[in-house]
Design an enzyme around this catalytic site. Structure first.
Site, PDB file in Angstrom:
ATOM      1  CD  GLU A 101      -2.883  -1.096   0.026  1.00 24.48           C
ATOM      2  OE1 GLU A 101      -3.301   0.016  -0.354  1.00 24.48           O
ATOM      3  OE2 GLU A 101      -3.183  -2.158  -0.536  1.00 24.48           O
ATOM      4  CB  SER A 128     -29.273 -26.153 -28.728  1.00 25.48           C
ATOM      5  OG  SER A 128     -28.501 -26.986 -29.576  1.00 25.48           O
TER       6      SER A 128
END
Length: 782
Positions: free
Chosen positions: A168, A430
């Site tokens: 950080e 499908s």
């Protein structure tokens, strides 16, 4: 009298001739005027061209009225202009320095930095989730006070501190609470619309303690001043201790000590350097703590930064990834399938820039879209149909209201905090064919278009695409091909007319949000195979667009957020991200509606043809789909997706690593009309009945392009024209692009496809090959 002279009044000294007129030299730029009455006038001295002399006689045309300017006059004018520019720049520069300094000083006097104990207390508020009625409580997301452990600085291992710095703020121990380079980067990103910030650890603490995370320059300014004040008020060891005691690490853990317990089940003193890198990596986006890919990405980043800063040796860097504990279902009081709903809500709000920390700091009341009746019926339908079935079969179910986009029922699996089969991306088979049809309809070709259904190859390979069952027609209309789910017809349609990219476009317009880039040049997309992978949420939402006559409404789990006092934080009905839009033609609403309604017309016969029609002759439309496993009679995926005007529901069925093949309790291969179709029918029938919904009809059908013949003549096929029903398996086409700097081209050669385990990160490849089959009676299932 010359223009260069000015007449003085006839007033003279005593004794002089009153008629005498004295002429004085006219100064440059002086215009004619009435003579002034002067009692006395001294000659004006010539001060020359000095910088402190400022004549504002530069009005355009003023001097030229008295004649052309001399070179000296022009030079003097230029000097005057630049003198003004310099003065303006001096003033502007001074203001740019003075105003920010003054603003900084004033802001500094008024801001206060909260103490860690105060921040902790604010983070412990309870968030309440409600069902769709806004009154029935679903669950509470408890505060973190029960598992928070407040540490002293000397209790935090050095390698944990270094991991956090690496992740950080590498300059934390030397910066003044802010990093000028980072701030300039953040400002640039804000202006250009880019991502990423410039926050130091001090600034992050201020942001978390205030609960203000909006991405504005004003918020950033106050954060910067507070951060500076914090660094002037507290020592660095106090700041990092406060930060690590209050920051969120995911998994319900606030503070590094609670995070060590939650992720690894160990005391902070026992955390290894590798585990420290993992924990520090979670700070950036703690809501993604279950995302394995993200875990590895962040761990690698932090580890590399630790090596770069000499906080980890190269030898230590070679140690394996420290996998955290698996998710536990002890944190929720909800029944199995619903345990994951709070996490899904948190994820949705994160996308709206509302963090989990903000939720808990404010104690929000969140109304979800989950209908308790619909959820109960969905869970009941799955339980009844799947009773006695093999443990490797995992259904996912999502039901969406086409009129709002609300997800009214969500079934991710029997264990709600385990793998989410409703969110996982997998081959739809499908069930993806309606998007082929959308592409065709957009070309003004309709259900009456005719294609040859006999097996054929596409491209320069001899392998042929075949149908899963013997067609009832040779030259088939699109309508009949959809009803019978004929692979050859839709492959032909996509290869010669729509193109794979046309299918991708249609699917995205309908509401498919899963990435389809890899399928954009793959003819397999015609029958939902190859690189085509979508989620159950995607399919329920996209079919809801058909149900709503082409109006897309983004699916959502959260409808409203309120403060404890009833103030509105968020309302999906008015939020810009959830506004409806025409899906297929935004400029022509009539055409947009016709496209969707033509798709519905093609899907209306399918449920009855597959023997899963809605009860009491209720109009419903849908499509089944399966994906073949290797070159066998088995399938690896099975689907049923269908809708009425009031509800769109998608049901998927997947295997797992113990057994990918889908076989029921009798050992029979499963198709879309099998277990998924039965779940779909039971849920749809029970929902419409319980809600006492009328038999709402679909809108009027107006055909696009050729009208479908009333009764297309059936054609007899020889054994060479179509495969024997009991032995042939469909062969699909796929594309596996080779690494290249050139643009990929559409591959048309028929090859095998690889089945995948469903994955919410895009699918995990499983060795093997497969294809696409659909509802058929080859194995006794329609």
């Amino acid at each position: 009298m010359s223009d260069a002279t000015v007449a003085l009044g006839a007033v003279g000294r005593p004794g002089e001739d009153a008629d005498q007129t004295v002429f004085m030299r006219k100064t440059p730029g002086q215009s004619r005027s009435e003579p002034e009455l002067l009692t006395h006038r001294e000659p004006e001295p010539d001060y020359g061209d000095h910088d402190d002399y400022d004549d504002y006689d530069d009005e355009p045309g003023a001097a030229e009225a008295d004649g052309p300017l001399t070179d000296e006059q022009r030079a003097m004018r230029r000097k005057k202009i630049w003198r003004r520019v310099r003065r303006t720049m001096y003033v502007g520069t001074a203001l740019m320095i003075i105003i920010p300094v003054l603003a900084f000083f004033i802001t500094y006097q008024f801001v206060e930095v909260k103490k860690p104990a105060e921040v902790a207390a604010e983070q412990d508020k309870v968030v309440t989730l409600y069902y769709a009625d806004g009154k029935t409580e679903m669950t509470k997301i408890a505060g973190s006070g029960a598992n928070r452990i407040m540490l002293e600085y000397n209790q935090i291992p050095k390698h944990v501190l270094h991991a956090v710095y690496a992740a950080e703020d590498a300059t934390f121990e030397s910066n003044a609470g802010f990093d000028i380079t980072g701030i300039m980067r953040a400002v640039w990103n804000n202006v250009t619309g880019g991502g990423g910030g410039g926050s130091t650890i001090s600034q992050q603490y201020i942001k978390k303690s205030s609960g203000q995370e909006d991405k504005t320059l004003s918020r950033k300014w106050v954060e910067l001043v507070k951060s500076y004040k914090m660094n002037e008020t507290y020592e660095k060891d106090e700041i990092i201790t406060a930060y690590l005691n209050t920051i969120y690490f995911g998994r319900g853990a606030y503070g590094i000590a609670a995070a060590a317990k939650a992720h690894y089940g160990v005391d902070i003193s026992q955390v290894t350097k590798q585990q420290a890198a993992f924990l520090a990596g979670m700070i950036q986006t703690p809501s993604r703590w279950k995302d394995v890919e993200y875990q590895h990405q962040r761990w690698n980043y932090v580890s590399d930064k630790m090596v770069e800063n000499k906080w980890m040796t190269k030898q230590e860097r070679t140690e394996p990834f420290p996998a955290p504990l698996p998710p536990s279902d002890n944190s929720s009081t909800l029944p199995g399938p619903r345990k994951g709903i709070p996490d899904l809500v948190t994820d949705e709000l994160k996308a709206l820039n509302i963090s989990e920390e903000t939720m808990k700091q404010n104690g929000y009341k969140i109304t979800t879209t989950i209908d308790p009746v619909a959820q109960d019926l969905a869970e009941k339908a799955v339980a009844e149909v799947m009773a006695g079935q093999p443990d490797n079969l995992h259904p996912g179910l999502v039901a969406v209201d086409p009129k709002t986009g609300n997800i009214v029922a969500y079934y991710p699996g029997s264990n709600g905090v385990g793998f989410d089969f409703a969110k996982a991306r997998q081959e739809p088979g499908s069930a993806f064919k309606p998007f082929d049809l959308v592409g065709l309809l957009k070309m003004d070709k309709g259900l009456g278009e005719v294609y040859d259904s006999s097996p054929k190859s596409f491209g320069d390979r001899d392998e042929k695409v075949r149908n899963a069952s013997t067609p009832s027609c040779g030259q088939c209309t699109v309508a009949q091909a959809m009803k019978e789910s004929l692979n050859v017809v839709f492959s032909d349609m996509v290869y010669n007319d729509v193109k794979p990219r046309g299918v991708v476009e249609a699917a995205k317009e309908a509401g498919i949000r899963s990435p389809l880039d890899k399928a954009a040049d793959d003819i397999n997309i015609a029958i939902g195979g190859g690189a085509t992978q979508v989620s159950t949420v995607d399919m329920a939402s996209a079919y809801a667009t058909f149900a709503a006559d082409g109006i897309y409404r983004k699916p959502r789990l959260v409808s409203r957020i309120e403060y404890p006092d009833g103030g509105i934080v968020f309302n999906a009905a008015t939020h810009q991200d959830f506004q409806e839009r025409p899906a297929f033609d935004q400029d022509n609403p009539e055409r947009n509606q016709k496209i969707a309604r033509n798709v519905t017309e093609s899907l209306l016969p399918v449920p009855k043809f597959s023997r899963i029609e809605c009860a009491n002759d209720r109009p419903c439309a849908g499509k089944t789909g399966t994906h073949q496993y290797l070159d066998t009679k088995d399938n690896s995926k099975a689907w049923m997706v269908g809708y009425t005007p009031q509800l769109s529901t998608a049901v998927s069925l997947s295997g797992d690593k113990t057994m990918i093949q889908l076989r029921d309790a009798k050992g029979v291969p499963i198709f879309g009309s099998g277990l998924p179709g039965k779940i779909w029918k039971k849920f749809m029938d029970s929902y419409h009945s319980a809600k006492k919904l009328p038999k709402e009809q679909f809108s009027k059908f107006v055909p696009i392009g050729k009208a479908e013949p009333v009764a297309p003549p059936p054609t007899q096929h020889s054994s060479s024209a179509a495969p024997p029903p009991s032995t042939e398996a469909p062969v699909t086409t796929t594309t596996t692009p080779e690494p290249s700097e050139t643009a990929p081209t559409t591959t048309t050669s028929p090859t095998r496809t690889r089945p995948t385990r469903p994955s919410d990160s895009g699918g995990i490849s499983i060795p093997g090959m497969g294809g696409d089959e659909d509802e058929n009676d080859r194995w006794g299932s329609r």
